[in-house]
Design a protein around this motif. Structure first.
Motif, short mmCIF file in Angstrom:
data_model
loop_
_atom_site.label_atom_id
_atom_site.label_comp_id
_atom_site.label_asym_id
_atom_site.label_seq_id
_atom_site.Cartn_x
_atom_site.Cartn_y
_atom_site.Cartn_z
N UNK A 157 4.85 -4.79 9.20
CA UNK A 157 4.65 -5.97 8.36
C UNK A 157 4.06 -5.56 7.01
N UNK A 158 4.40 -6.30 5.97
CA UNK A 158 3.95 -5.96 4.62
C UNK A 158 2.72 -6.78 4.21
N UNK A 159 1.91 -6.22 3.32
CA UNK A 159 0.76 -6.99 2.81
C UNK A 159 1.22 -8.10 1.87
N UNK A 160 0.31 -8.99 1.59
CA UNK A 160 0.52 -10.04 0.60
C UNK A 160 -0.61 -9.98 -0.42
N UNK A 161 -0.36 -10.46 -1.64
CA UNK A 161 -1.46 -10.50 -2.62
C UNK A 161 -2.68 -11.18 -2.03
N UNK A 162 -3.83 -10.59 -2.26
CA UNK A 162 -5.08 -11.09 -1.71
C UNK A 162 -5.52 -10.35 -0.46
N UNK B 153 -6.53 -7.21 2.19
CA UNK B 153 -7.35 -6.00 2.18
C UNK B 153 -6.47 -4.82 2.57
N UNK B 154 -6.58 -3.72 1.80
CA UNK B 154 -5.81 -2.50 2.11
C UNK B 154 -6.77 -1.32 2.14
N UNK B 155 -6.53 -0.41 3.06
CA UNK B 155 -7.37 0.78 3.17
C UNK B 155 -6.99 1.78 2.10
N UNK B 156 -8.00 2.38 1.47
CA UNK B 156 -7.80 3.45 0.50
C UNK B 156 -8.54 4.67 1.05
N UNK B 157 -7.76 5.70 1.45
CA UNK B 157 -8.30 6.84 2.18
C UNK B 157 -7.96 8.16 1.50
N UNK B 158 -8.69 9.18 1.85
CA UNK B 158 -8.41 10.54 1.39
C UNK B 158 -8.16 11.43 2.61
N UNK B 159 -6.97 11.32 3.21
CA UNK B 159 -6.69 12.13 4.40
C UNK B 159 -6.50 13.60 4.09
N UNK B 160 -6.35 13.93 2.79
CA UNK B 160 -6.20 15.32 2.37
C UNK B 160 -7.41 15.72 1.55
N UNK C 143 -7.12 -5.97 -2.32
CA UNK C 143 -8.53 -5.61 -2.28
C UNK C 143 -8.70 -4.28 -1.56
N UNK C 144 -9.05 -3.21 -2.30
CA UNK C 144 -9.21 -1.90 -1.66
C UNK C 144 -10.45 -1.83 -0.78
N UNK C 145 -10.29 -1.21 0.36
CA UNK C 145 -11.40 -1.01 1.30
C UNK C 145 -11.55 0.49 1.51
N UNK C 146 -12.71 1.03 1.15
CA UNK C 146 -12.95 2.46 1.31
C UNK C 146 -13.54 2.77 2.68
N UNK D 33 -7.82 -1.70 12.46
CA UNK D 33 -8.47 -2.90 11.90
C UNK D 33 -7.42 -3.98 11.59
N UNK D 34 -7.45 -5.11 12.26
CA UNK D 34 -6.44 -6.14 12.02
C UNK D 34 -6.53 -6.78 10.64
N UNK D 35 -7.65 -6.61 9.95
CA UNK D 35 -7.78 -7.20 8.61
C UNK D 35 -7.18 -6.31 7.53
N UNK D 36 -6.80 -5.08 7.88
CA UNK D 36 -6.18 -4.14 6.93
C UNK D 36 -4.66 -4.23 7.07
N UNK D 37 -3.96 -4.44 5.95
CA UNK D 37 -2.51 -4.65 6.04
C UNK D 37 -1.68 -3.52 5.45
N UNK D 38 -2.31 -2.51 4.86
CA UNK D 38 -1.62 -1.32 4.38
C UNK D 38 -2.64 -0.21 4.22
N UNK D 39 -2.15 1.03 4.20
CA UNK D 39 -3.02 2.20 4.07
C UNK D 39 -2.47 3.05 2.93
N UNK D 40 -3.33 3.30 1.91
CA UNK D 40 -2.91 4.06 0.73
C UNK D 40 -3.73 5.34 0.62
#
Length: 346
Positions: free
Chosen positions: A8-13, A15-22, A47-50, A74-81
């Motif tokens: 499923x894709x995120x929508x404007x508004x 929360x998306x995870x912003x991670x440093x896996x590398x 909304x980025x979530x660190x 986390x069900x509140x996170x809709x994408x991972x960047x």
């Protein structure tokens, strides 16, 4: 092979995870990172979530994997960047909870070293997205490149077919992140050579697989690629990095993939425009042209030997050059060598 599941894709508004896996480069270049976060909010209304390791250099691979597992769970996170690439994500993959990733599919965006996670998600049956970087593309000096943002927006928010657009300009000489003032001026750009087609004039459709060629070689050496039959029928994606691998190295990696039986199964191959300049290897314009020509010759030689009937397209903006088009790994691509068009389903 069974079709891969589009998450499923995120929508404007959202929360998306912003991670440093590398690499945890936000710790070293916070000014670039903060600019990327602002644009993620302003341009995409996300909304980025660190997570604990997002701004940590040399974080333990187990901790980075823990953050990935938590973001997917986390069900509140809709994408991972991913914030950026690196060189040791191969140490993170063994600590991923594949049950969590498979049960909670989410769009993951990353390239370069993130080829590790892209190929792992492919093996788990989940479509993931090759491209996008909070630092490199959202944090681009001056302003984000319109083609990069158009592609990222479509990949983030739609499930539609999207035709890839050939760039009229490209860049591979980035500004120096060590100078905060460099964020005020756009990077130097050059006229882009058009796509170049090789092979039979036919239409190929299939799932995308691949990524950074150097990282693919590491994954192969680590024994994390399945049997060649698992990738037969895929459209192969390859691009090279700022490490500027030699033409000999590029040929040998592809040769070894051919000996394994991988290349023979690919009916089409998409080759990224090679990056030909780096701060510690500042090639002159003619040297850059020679480097790119030698790399193309190496790829052409290997494919002629191991995949002679493949449709091949060179100089796509799908890797370490600017702009960057997003590719859905595991998602469907249509490579039309008759009309010379490439479309992907996001």
């Amino acid at each position: 092979m069974p079709p891969h599941a589009y998450p499923p894709k995120p929508r404007p508004g959202d929360r998306v995870a912003v991670l440093s896996p590398s690499a945890g480069l936000p710790a070293i270049f916070p000014h670039v990172y903060e600019l990327g976060l602002r644009r993620l909010r302003d341009l995409f209304e996300l909304e980025p979530v660190e997570y604990p390791t997002t701004r940590v250099m040399n974080a333990d691979p187990r901790d980075r994997a823990r953050d990935l597992n938590a973001a997917f769970a986390d069900p509140s996170i809709t994408a991972v960047l991913a914030t950026v690439g690196g060189e040791d994500q191969v140490r993170v993959v063994p600590h991923l909870d594949e049950t969590v990733l498979r049960a909670n599919p989410k769009p993951f965006f990353g390239y370069s070293d993130n080829t590790n996670l892209l190929t792992r998600l492919f093996d788990l049956g989940v479509v993931a997205y090759h491209g996008g970087s909070v630092l490199v593309h959202l944090g681009r000096p001056g302003s984000p490149h319109p083609l990069s943002m158009q592609s990222l927006r479509a990949a983030l928010f739609t499930h539609d077919w999207h035709e890839l657009t050939a760039a009229t300009e490209y860049g591979d000489e980035p500004n120096d992140w060590r100078d905060p003032a460099s964020l005020d001026r756009p990077p130097v750009m050059f006229p882009a050579t058009p796509w170049s087609w090789l092979g039979p004039e036919r239409v190929v459709e299939g799932p995308l697989w691949g990524g950074s060629l150097e990282v693919l070689s590491w994954i192969l050496q680590a024994g994390r690629i399945g049997p060649s039959s698992a990738y037969a029928g895929c459209v192969f994606v390859l691009e090279t990095s700022e490490a500027l691998p030699t033409a000999v190295e590029v040929y040998r990696i592809l040769r070894n993939m051919g000996e394994r039986g991988l290349l023979a199964g690919f009916p089409a191959v998409l080759v990224g425009r090679p990056k030909a300049w780096e701060f510690d290897t500042p090639l002159a314009p003619e040297q850059k042209r020679e480097y790119a020509a030698a790399q193309r010759a190496a790829v052409t030689r290997a494919l002629a030997e191991y995949a002679p009937d493949a449709v091949v397209v060179f100089d796509l903006d799908i890797g370490h050059t600017d702009p960057q088009l997003i590719l859905p790994i595991g998602g469907t691509a249509r490579v039309d060598a008759i009309q010379q068009r490439i479309t992907v389903r996001y």
